[in-house]
Design a protein around this motif. Sequence first.
Motif, PDB file in Angstrom:
ATOM      1  N   ILE A  30       0.843  -1.200   0.000  1.00  0.00           N
ATOM      2  CA  ILE A  30       0.000   0.000   0.000  1.00  0.00           C
ATOM      3  C   ILE A  30       0.879   1.250   0.000  1.00  0.00           C
ATOM      4  O   ILE A  30       0.637   2.188  -0.755  1.00  0.00           O
ATOM      5  CB  ILE A  30      -0.964  -0.005   1.204  1.00  0.00           C
ATOM      6  N   ARG A  31       1.892   1.252   0.836  1.00  0.00           N
ATOM      7  CA  ARG A  31       2.792   2.406   0.910  1.00  0.00           C
ATOM      8  C   ARG A  31       3.471   2.643  -0.452  1.00  0.00           C
ATOM      9  O   ARG A  31       3.629   3.774  -0.881  1.00  0.00           O
ATOM     10  CB  ARG A  31       3.832   2.207   2.009  1.00  0.00           C
ATOM     11  N   GLY A  32       3.842   1.564  -1.131  1.00  0.00           N
ATOM     12  CA  GLY A  32       4.442   1.688  -2.464  1.00  0.00           C
ATOM     13  C   GLY A  32       3.485   2.320  -3.461  1.00  0.00           C
ATOM     14  O   GLY A  32       3.872   3.179  -4.261  1.00  0.00           O
ATOM     15  N   GLU A  33       2.232   1.904  -3.420  1.00  0.00           N
ATOM     16  CA  GLU A  33       1.223   2.486  -4.318  1.00  0.00           C
ATOM     17  C   GLU A  33       0.992   3.961  -4.013  1.00  0.00           C
ATOM     18  O   GLU A  33       0.877   4.789  -4.918  1.00  0.00           O
ATOM     19  CB  GLU A  33      -0.096   1.715  -4.210  1.00  0.00           C
ATOM     20  N   VAL A  34       0.922   4.294  -2.729  1.00  0.00           N
ATOM     21  CA  VAL A  34       0.725   5.694  -2.334  1.00  0.00           C
ATOM     22  C   VAL A  34       1.914   6.535  -2.793  1.00  0.00           C
ATOM     23  O   VAL A  34       1.743   7.634  -3.325  1.00  0.00           O
ATOM     24  CB  VAL A  34       0.507   5.808  -0.805  1.00  0.00           C
ATOM     25  N   ASP A  35       3.130   6.018  -2.617  1.00  0.00           N
ATOM     26  CA  ASP A  35       4.317   6.747  -3.075  1.00  0.00           C
ATOM     27  C   ASP A  35       4.276   6.981  -4.587  1.00  0.00           C
ATOM     28  O   ASP A  35       4.638   8.052  -5.074  1.00  0.00           O
ATOM     29  CB  ASP A  35       5.596   5.996  -2.703  1.00  0.00           C
TER      30      ASP A  35
END
Length: 104
Positions: A30-35
């Motif tokens: 999720i953090r990767g997608e948000v970044d």
Amino acid sequence: MSNPLARRTTGDSLNHTSGRPLSPRLERAIRGEVDLVQGRAVVQAARTQAVEYVAYSALRAVEGLTDLEAGALRRNPLGEDRYRAIVDTATASLAHIVAETGRS
């Protein structure tokens, strides 16, 4: 230049929504997608600023050409068609540059 997008702790906000903690793997994904989304937003903002800068510069150039054309017409009214053709051609070229900046 600071990032106009506030960093959020994605896992924390999702924990509050679902009521249970996320697995580390899911939280990383999720953090990767948000970044990725935030990175794309920063690029789009930079493109917006580039188009604004080029459009402003083109408008100032057209303004100067128009003033120059008006002065030339006062000095030599017989050149009106020639002056208009030159300024219209330059204006069309500038409009093309602004449009190209918006597409790239």
